[in-house]
Scaffold this active site. Structure first.
Site, PDB file in Angstrom:
ATOM      1  N   GLU A 195      38.808  50.711  82.288  1.00  0.00           N
ATOM      2  CA  GLU A 195      39.761  52.050  81.864  1.00  0.00           C
ATOM      3  C   GLU A 195      39.885  53.121  82.120  1.00  0.00           C
ATOM      4  OE1 GLU A 195      37.536  52.261  77.162  1.00  0.00           O
ATOM      5  OE2 GLU A 195      36.535  51.640  78.664  1.00  0.00           O
ATOM      6  N   HIS A 230      54.557  39.045  73.624  1.00  0.00           N
ATOM      7  CA  HIS A 230      54.177  40.054  72.680  1.00  0.00           C
ATOM      8  C   HIS A 230      52.859  39.891  72.240  1.00  0.00           C
ATOM      9  CE1 HIS A 230      58.755  39.045  71.930  1.00  0.00           C
ATOM     10  NE2 HIS A 230      58.309  38.186  72.007  1.00  0.00           N
ATOM     11  N   SER A 284      26.255  53.152  75.812  1.00  0.00           N
ATOM     12  CA  SER A 284      27.052  53.742  75.006  1.00  0.00           C
ATOM     13  C   SER A 284      25.808  54.922  74.920  1.00  0.00           C
ATOM     14  CB  SER A 284      27.064  53.490  73.266  1.00  0.00           C
ATOM     15  OG  SER A 284      26.977  55.072  72.917  1.00  0.00           O
ATOM     16  N   LYS A 341      25.315  48.539  72.459  1.00  0.00           N
ATOM     17  CA  LYS A 341      28.211  48.913  73.778  1.00  0.00           C
ATOM     18  C   LYS A 341      26.946  48.008  74.913  1.00  0.00           C
ATOM     19  CE  LYS A 341      30.611  49.765  72.042  1.00  0.00           C
ATOM     20  NZ  LYS A 341      31.372  51.129  71.724  1.00  0.00           N
TER      21      LYS A 341
END
Ligand code: ARG
Length: 460
Positions: free
Chosen positions: A292, A158, A279, A285
């Site tokens: 992804e 979970h 970024s 970043k």
């Protein structure tokens, strides 16, 4: 001359330009040229053996086909929509080169069995490529496991910290998934490996073509049994994309974990600069775009599976033009899976593991609470009672803002006199792991054993 189609004998009017463009598959099936030529050469051999071509004719045809292949390879062949598809493009060029003899090649063959053959030849090669790329990814996974054999991390259920596990054990879970993927692709390959030529348009061929000879030349282990099925079966494509979808599902799960682990909140891993991106606005970043995108590309592959299933649904026998639409989703699946496997392998090899962050995470969250319950069980307490008792101990620790390892023997004994000196060690993550010696468990000994067998399986 435009519109002089090989099939135009019964036509009085030329094809409408829009219809021609709409009908053409050449823009995407041109990538099948190598397999189409390979199949044509084998077919020419069968025609020779059946006495339809002389040896000289056979040789002229196959030589010209080799030259055409080279022309296409060198980019000297311009594909145009009026060629319709790769089969007619090559046939037209053959006739340009060797005259009417070129027109003999299509004897006893239809584009329906020809495309079925091309797709199978193509897919066999691609599955083999995918299997070897998959092998490399598995090696990378085993390498990460081996190099971090005793690194302890929280195992989750979970997405809540549950019990300590070894990172190596966690990585090997992915090995098991990929091992099943390999078996699935291999089983799929066996079903692709059936030679359909000789099915003709749908009813078979009236010529005495030796289908087994063609199969042998092309490296097929068997031939298809039924001509109608031979031209209308695309199960092997549906099956391949199913295998690819399950593989992508596994890879997207792995990538999801890598994305979470590389967040600042977790900091369990750091992807190398070479496999991260920045970024355009936030200078600080470092983004995990690669995992992804793997997660994102899983959607395309699932989409391709649904496309194929929907395409084939309710199609009457035998060939229907709808089936031309099987190619873009198949090619896209092959390209996507190969790209994904190629990029993931070096990314995993390059990733840095933050053992301290993992060890810190194991300390908070009472991950060894179950071990305490098991301790009491071993002293004779029924598991349900032990569960409740340890729940109370955890509640006590939460109130005091301490961990199980902070409790003294006196503290423990206030909860139960069954606790003895050895409880102090029993609550350590190392000890928890060392007790999971069951086959398939996370004990170091078991993981080491598994890695040994895996290396043997993979011939590393
Ligand atoms: N381009 C076609 C396809 O990809 C080849 C087979 C066409 N057959 C036909 N009878 N029109 O399916």
């Amino acid at each position: 001359m435009r519109n002089k189609k090989p099939w135009s004998g019964r036509f009085l009017e030329p094809t409408n330009r829009l219809a021609e463009r709409f009908n053409a598959s050449i823009s995407f099936d041109k990538r099948l040229y190598r397999w189409d030529i390979l199949g044509s050469k084998a077919h020419a051999m069968a025609l020779w053996k059946a006495g339809i071509l002389t040896e000289r004719e056979y040789k002229r045809i196959t030589r010209a086909l080799s030259i055409i292949e080279r022309e296409i390879e060198k980019g000297r062949f311009t594909f145009t929509p009026d060629m319709e598809d790769i089969h007619m493009a090559i046939e037209r060029r053959l006739i340009e080169k060797i005259g009417p003899l070129g027109g003999k090649l299509h004897t006893g063959r239809s584009r329906n069995d020809q495309i079925a053959l091309d797709m199978r030849l193509y897919l066999k090669d691609e599955i083999r490529d995918i299997l070897s790329l998959l092998h490399e990814l598995k090696r990378a996974i085993v390498k990460v496991a081996k190099e971090n054999m005793d690194c302890i991390m929280p195992g989750y259920t979970h997405m809540q910290r549950a019990q300590p596990v070894l990172l190596s054990h966690h990585m090997l879970a992915y090995y098991e998934m990929l091992k099943r993927d390999r078996a699935r692709f291999e089983a799929c390959l066996r079903r692709v490996d059936s030679m359909p030529l000789g099915s003709g348009a749908l009813a078979g061929s009236p010529y005495n073509l030796d289908r087994y000879l063609v199969a042998e030349i092309l490296g097929f282990s068997t031939v298809t049994e039924n001509s109608l099925d031979g031209v209308s079966d695309r199960d092997f494509i549906v099956e391949f994309i199913s295998c690819a979808s399950i593989l992508m599902m596994h890879l997207s799960r792995l990538c999801e974990e890598l994305i979470i682990w590389s967040s600042q909140e977790f900091s369990f891993i750091e992807l190398s600069d070479a496999f991260s991106t920045g970024s355009s606005i936030m200078p600080q970043k470092k983004n995990p775009d690669i995992p992804e995108l793997v997660r994102g590309k899983t959607a395309r592959v699932y989409g391709n599976l649904i496309t194929l299933l929907t395409l084939m649904k309710a199609l009457p026998l035998a060939y229907n033009k709808d089936m031309q639409e099987d190619k873009p989703p198949l090619f896209d699946t092959v390209d996507t899976v190969k790209d994904v496997l190629r990029v993931l392998t070096p990314m995993l090899m390059d990733m840095r593991i933050n053992r301290e962050a993992m060890a810190d995470a194991v300390k908070k969250g009472f991950l060894t609470a179950t071990d305490v319950a098991d301790y009491l069980v071993r002293k004779g307490m029924p598991f349900r009672d032990a569960h409740r008792k340890v729940g109370a101990i955890v509640a006590h620790c939460i109130r005091k803002n301490i961990t199980l390892e902070d409790l003294t023997l006196r503290d423990w004994r206030r909860f139960s006199t069954l606790f003895e000196e050895d409880i102090l060690r029993a609550v350590s993550p190392e000890h928890s792991i060392s007790t999971k010696t069951i086959y398939g468990g996370t004990a170091l000994r078991r993981v080491k054993e598994r890695i040994k067998r895996v290396e043997k399986e993979m011939k590393i």
